[in-house]
Design a protein around this motif. Structure first.
Motif, short mmCIF file in Angstrom:
data_model
loop_
_atom_site.label_atom_id
_atom_site.label_comp_id
_atom_site.label_asym_id
_atom_site.label_seq_id
_atom_site.Cartn_x
_atom_site.Cartn_y
_atom_site.Cartn_z
N ASP A 184 0.84 -1.21 0.00
CA ASP A 184 0.00 0.00 0.00
C ASP A 184 0.87 1.25 0.00
OD1 ASP A 184 -2.57 1.32 0.29
OD2 ASP A 184 -1.96 1.77 2.33
N ARG A 188 1.15 4.10 -2.97
CA ARG A 188 0.85 5.52 -2.68
C ARG A 188 2.03 6.40 -3.09
NH1 ARG A 188 -3.55 6.43 0.81
NH2 ARG A 188 -4.39 4.48 1.59
N ALA A 261 -9.21 14.87 3.53
CA ALA A 261 -10.56 14.33 3.69
C ALA A 261 -10.62 13.22 4.74
CB ALA A 261 -11.06 13.80 2.35
N ILE A 262 -9.44 12.71 5.17
CA ILE A 262 -9.45 11.61 6.14
C ILE A 262 -9.59 12.19 7.54
CG2 ILE A 262 -8.06 9.76 7.12
CD1 ILE A 262 -7.00 9.27 4.32
N LEU A 263 -10.64 11.78 8.23
CA LEU A 263 -10.94 12.36 9.55
C LEU A 263 -10.26 11.59 10.67
CD1 LEU A 263 -14.74 12.96 8.91
CD2 LEU A 263 -12.91 14.61 8.72
N SER A 264 -10.31 10.27 10.62
CA SER A 264 -9.67 9.49 11.70
C SER A 264 -9.32 8.10 11.20
CB SER A 264 -10.61 9.38 12.91
OG SER A 264 -11.68 8.53 12.60
N VAL A 265 -8.28 7.54 11.80
CA VAL A 265 -7.85 6.17 11.53
C VAL A 265 -7.64 5.51 12.88
CG1 VAL A 265 -6.17 4.70 10.39
CG2 VAL A 265 -6.61 6.95 9.49
N GLU A 266 -8.33 4.41 13.15
CA GLU A 266 -8.13 3.75 14.45
C GLU A 266 -8.15 2.24 14.26
OE1 GLU A 266 -11.38 4.30 17.16
OE2 GLU A 266 -12.73 4.82 15.54
N ASP A 267 -7.32 1.56 15.08
CA ASP A 267 -7.29 0.10 15.04
C ASP A 267 -8.39 -0.45 15.92
OD1 ASP A 267 -5.24 0.02 13.31
OD2 ASP A 267 -3.68 -0.24 14.81
N LEU A 268 -9.10 -1.47 15.42
CA LEU A 268 -10.17 -2.07 16.20
C LEU A 268 -9.62 -3.26 16.96
CD1 LEU A 268 -13.00 -2.02 13.51
CD2 LEU A 268 -12.57 -0.39 15.33
N VAL B 116 -8.50 4.10 0.25
CA VAL B 116 -8.32 3.09 1.30
C VAL B 116 -8.33 1.73 0.62
CG1 VAL B 116 -9.25 2.07 3.38
CG2 VAL B 116 -9.40 4.51 3.06
N ARG B 141 -9.13 -2.22 10.85
CA ARG B 141 -8.87 -0.82 11.10
C ARG B 141 -10.04 -0.01 10.57
NH1 ARG B 141 -3.11 1.23 9.25
NH2 ARG B 141 -2.52 0.21 11.17
N ARG B 142 -10.47 0.99 11.35
CA ARG B 142 -11.62 1.79 10.94
C ARG B 142 -11.13 3.15 10.43
NH1 ARG B 142 -14.69 2.94 15.63
NH2 ARG B 142 -15.89 1.03 15.48
N TRP B 143 -11.56 3.51 9.23
CA TRP B 143 -11.25 4.81 8.64
C TRP B 143 -12.53 5.61 8.56
CZ3 TRP B 143 -6.50 5.96 5.69
CH2 TRP B 143 -5.56 4.94 5.75
N ARG B 144 -12.47 6.86 8.90
CA ARG B 144 -13.62 7.76 8.71
C ARG B 144 -13.14 8.89 7.80
NH1 ARG B 144 -15.33 10.35 12.83
NH2 ARG B 144 -17.56 10.31 12.40
N MET B 145 -13.90 9.16 6.74
CA MET B 145 -13.45 10.15 5.76
C MET B 145 -14.65 10.80 5.08
SD MET B 145 -12.19 7.63 2.78
CE MET B 145 -11.07 6.79 3.86
#
Lengths: 398, 255
Positions: A184, A188, A261-268, B116, B141-145
């Protein structure tokens, strides 16, 4: 070969006691031969495994019999040789995944490939790491740059930082792993800089690099370009002497955020119970030495491990068939395998072959699983499982 | 909400005949979870494989005609620019050709949209897209956009809808000439694929079957620590310490 002829009269004469007038012979004294006499009873006593009902002997003298230190002074250990490339002709950059600061097997193969590319003409390997990584010198890294922004998991921010760093360093080749994260990041970066990327190299030498295309019907080959990603298990890791892994300062990189535009990235959090065995990272497995499966499942939940089982347990219907580990079940890719009451048939061990760490609890000291394990407990598994649960609950309450 | 699925000129991996790629059909199914209109887009000389996706829930397929060997990216950007969708979905790799997996990234860069990879689930709330991304070892992993965005789909995403002949007959294909653009790049030699042995933990060359089995099943390192009949508490402590030392178990939280 002829044996010396015994002379019974002479042997008898050596036992003669000279304490009185009457002729007497002390036959309990051993005859004076050069060899020490073995005492099989004492050897068996020494090899006996304590604490078990049944007689078990450990003849490997691995853990029971203390090794008598030899009086000979040990030779002073030679200092480990470190190869230093002082004035590299060019650089081969490597961007490893290194989750949690540990190199993955693919990262080691990547460094091995970079080592080969660098050694063609006196180059040096350079690791661009996001965060500190262990064991880079042994894996063959000459220089290390720790990039800023290691905390951010957003790959678009990393790609921007990497593009700036690479434009300042001018490496001859840049290698990425063809994994979810590395592939990835490489794509990019290439989309941003517009360079050519050779993806999924399956064979890599200084002159030629090969990849599969069109559903593995054709292969494409060319001279190694600037940017490449390496497929898993395509190149052997570096096996030569360690390199210095010298930390050098990072080029100036303006800290940049990711895409706006990406607001948040979090690991679940990973639900270990629901994972399939093939993608689980930590597997706890029950064999025929386990009778209390409620306790086993409770321990799996407390440890956050995916439950597995041996063939015998699955045949008996005590665990689902999907949980079977081994040649006819699932071949694991886990980092750690925790075997409870499994002796380790060859077919089972084939399923564990790719696991890095094995922990075994088994009553049989001679089991193959104990031989394979990094930590082996020779005891019944049930009290150990209960004690583990108690210890984990006590830690959770603290 | 409008979603657009990029379709490649895919070939079936076994038979080699034109057929839509499995992950692209999964992308159609994933797009249907939040969009009411799902269209397809293909740029290339032949749309026969992409036409197969019509029966799996695609409303309309737009085919930008190119000659063989043309770069599809300018045509795709032009097609998306005329009627911009809210979401563009694609498979991780094309179903034929060079299969570099680069096109969605180049498209996102050309459009200036976020991308993504490896999505398994999508949701939209108040114009914010929530993507669950599949990572190795079962991690998520959770992405919000903010929309619009480019998403590539992981094989672990929900299964594709099954083929329906009536829907396939009803779906319409719009043919439009594309923008010819030659691919410029270094020369790549091609020849039939030759499988190479994967690297395995192997015994020395010429070793017997027993040695090879041993190399395949046993650890290469030195033998480990053995505790014979320890008290259960000591065994539990040793196991927990070992699991923490190898980084499998999280360190105990103190305080």
């Amino acid at each position: 070969m002829s044996r010396l002829r015994r002379d019974p009269r002479e042997e008898r004469a050596t036992h003669r006691l000279t304490d009185g007038g009457r002729p007497r012979w002390g036959l309990e004294a051993p005859p004076a031969s050069g060899r020490l006499r073995r005492d099989p009873r004492r050897e068996i006593e020494a090899a006996r495994v304590p604490g078990l009902q049944r007689l078990r002997l450990d003849r490997t003298s691995r853990s029971i019999i203390p090794v008598i230190p030899s009086p000979v002074e040990p030779l002073p250990k030679a200092a480990p040789t470190i190869r230093i490339v002082e004035e590299p002709a060019f650089l081969v950059a490597v961007v490893p995944d290194a989750p949690g600061g540990r190199l993955t097997p693919l990262d080691r193969q990547l460094l091995g490939a970079a080592r080969d590319l660098a050694d063609v003409a006196g180059g040096a390997t350079l690791v661009l790491a996001f965060g500190t990584v262990d064991g880079l010198g042994l894996a063959g890294a000459d220089r290390v740059i720790t990039m800023a922004g290691g905390g951010s998991e957003d790959p678009s921010a990393r790609a921007i930082a990497l593009a700036t760093a690479l434009s300042a360093l001018h490496p001859r080749h840049v290698l990425f792993p063809e994994s979810a994260k590395g592939g990835d990041l490489a794509r990019r970066l290439v989309a941003r800089t517009g360079e050519e990327l050779f993806t999924g190299a399956e064979n890599l030498t200084g002159k030629l690099v090969t990849r599969a295309a069109a559903n593995r019907r054709i292969e494409q080959r060319m001279a190694p370009p600037g940017l490449m990603t390496l497929a898993p298990d395509a190149h052997s890791p570096h096996a030569g002497p360690a390199h210095e892994a010298r930390e050098i300062p990072a080029p100036d990189v303006f800290p940049s955020g990711g895409h706006g535009a990406i607001l948040s990235v979090e690991d679940l959090p990973v639900a270990a119970d629901a994972l399939s065995l093939a993608e689980a990272d930590f597997v706890i497995s029950a064999g025929s030495g386990i009778a209390d499966f409620d306790l086993f499942r409770a321990l799996a939940r407390a440890l956050g491990a995916t439950p597995g089982a041996s063939r015998m347990v699955c045949d008996a219907g005590l665990m689902p068939r999907a949980a079977q580990v081994g040649a006819s079940g699932t071949v694991l890719e886990a980092a750690c395998y925790f075997a409870l009451g499994i002796s380790g048939a060859p077919q089972h061990l084939q399923g564990v072959a790719r696991c890095e760490h094995v922990v075994a609890v088994n009553t049989d000291l001679h089991a193959a699983m104990v031989e394979r394990a990094g930590l082996a407990i020779i005891a019944d598994a049930h009290p150990v499982m209960s004690a583990l649960l108690v210890a984990l609950r006590a830690e959770a309450q603290e | 909400m409008k979603a657009l699925v990029l379709l490649s000129d895919a070939r079936h991996p076994v038979s080699g005949r034109p057929a839509p790629a499995a992950t692209e059909l999964q992308a159609v199914a994933l797009a249907h979870t939040l969009a009411d209109e799902v269209n397809g887009l293909h740029a290339g000389p032949d749309a026969e494989a992409a036409r197969g996706a019509l029966g799996h829930g695609l409303t309309r397929l737009e085919h930008r005609q190119l000659t063989a060997g043309d770069d599809p990216l300018p045509s795709l950007v032009a097609a998306i620019g005329t009627a911009p969708p809210d979401l563009v979905l694609a498979g991780p790799r094309a179903g034929a050709g060079a299969q570099t997996g680069l096109l969605p990234y180049c498209l996102a860069e050309a459009l200036g949209w976020p991308i993504v990879a490896d999505a398994v689930s999508l949701a939209v709330a108040d114009g914010v897209l929530e993507v669950i991304q599949a990572l190795p070892k079962g991690a998520r992993r959770r992405w919000r956009m903010r929309l619009p965005a480019v998403i590539t789909v992981h094989p672990a995403a929900p299964a594709a809808a099954s083929f329906a002949l009536g829907v396939a007959r009803k779906g319409q294909v719009v043919e439009t000439p594309g923008l010819p653009a030659r691919i410029e790049g270094p020369p790549v030699a091609e020849r039939p694929y030759r499988p190479r042995p994967r690297l395995i933990a192997s015994a020395a060359a010429g070793a017997g079957a027993a040695e090879r089995l041993k190399a395949a099943t046993q650890a290469t390192g030195p033998g480990g620590q053995v505790m014979v009949a320890p008290p259960p508490e000591a065994a539990a402590r040793a196991i927990l310490d070992h699991l923490r030392a190898i980084g499998v178990l999280k360190p105990a939280e103190r305080g």
